[in-house]
Design a protein around this motif. Sequence first.
Motif: not given
Length: 360
Positions: A66-67, A116-121, A136-139
């Motif tokens: 999820a985001n 790991d947050f590069r491109g997602r935060a 985004s794309d929570v892991r």
Amino acid sequence: MLLLPLLLEATLLRLASGSHHPFYNGFYYNHLMNDNGNGQEKVVYFNGARLVVETPKDPIYSSNGANVTLPCHYHYEPDLEAKRKIRIKWSKLRDDYTKEQDVLVAIGKTYMAFGDFRGRAHLHQAGRREASLVVSDVRLQDDGKYRCEVIDGLEDESDVVDLRLQGIVFPYQPPRGQYRLNFHEAEQVCQEQGAILATFNQLFQAWSEGLDWCNAGWLADGTVQYPIRLPRKPCGGLHLAPGIRTYGPRHRHLHRFDAFCFSSALRGEVFYLDHPAGMTLEEAKQSCQDAGAEIARVGQLYSAWKFVGLDRCDAGWLADGSVRYPITKPRANCGPPEPGVRSFGFPSKGRFGVFCYKER
């Protein structure tokens, strides 16, 4: 000779900011440097106003894939109308509030995410003096505490927000049997089953929801613990109250236990395939591939059971060579009277159906 007083002043300022205010890195002057005659401490703010950072006190819940937005706002007391050049920093913390990793740093509209947050935060700054973090794309690994830090010149304030993933904790033993895993092997087997090692908070939540397991397992912090709802002799004794039993930190290479794994909501679907004569493990893997899927992992079956309500009174192969089946509505000939994922262990022979997993 001017250098020595300046060094002394900087040392006193650092001591003052760290001893009584764990998340305030601003500059508090004590009475040794600002004596007003009555011996009382006086606080001086470089901007003439106090910087305040606020985040929600209640946890923010999300799920795998999820985001999520982690809210953070700041203001001044008294208010400052002039536009300030603010630096914002987000960090992920360990349970003891020490920094685990940098997440993002921003100045104005320019920002950089790390690891790991590069491109997602990125930052969400729709409102005035907002510094919220969007992930985004929570892991699974994103679960935990985050510090929102706002820096205005020499003023530096922060607050913490807790991100919790909705998930399920399940105990895991490898095919070799009980207590065969050191810490690093426990990390690996959880990852192989579509999960990660559970944290203490996740295990405690599972215990509060009914998890009772008498075998000790590794947690993400390197401790070994197990949850007991019904005290009994083999599980710490009858005299202890229900709760989480702990062996404390163990040697990560030498000591061996089971593992408590954590999985969250699925990004795909778990489904069951059968054959009139049943299937071997290799035949089961091929059947899933023929259906455009792959054989399901243990964590995926647990997640489908918890979040989708998967209920199947037919045993099926899983990727690790175990045979299990999920029951949400207990009934005759389908195992114990409680809901759960039943296990036949790791049969070396036999023919069963198979649980497959297909990404959406």
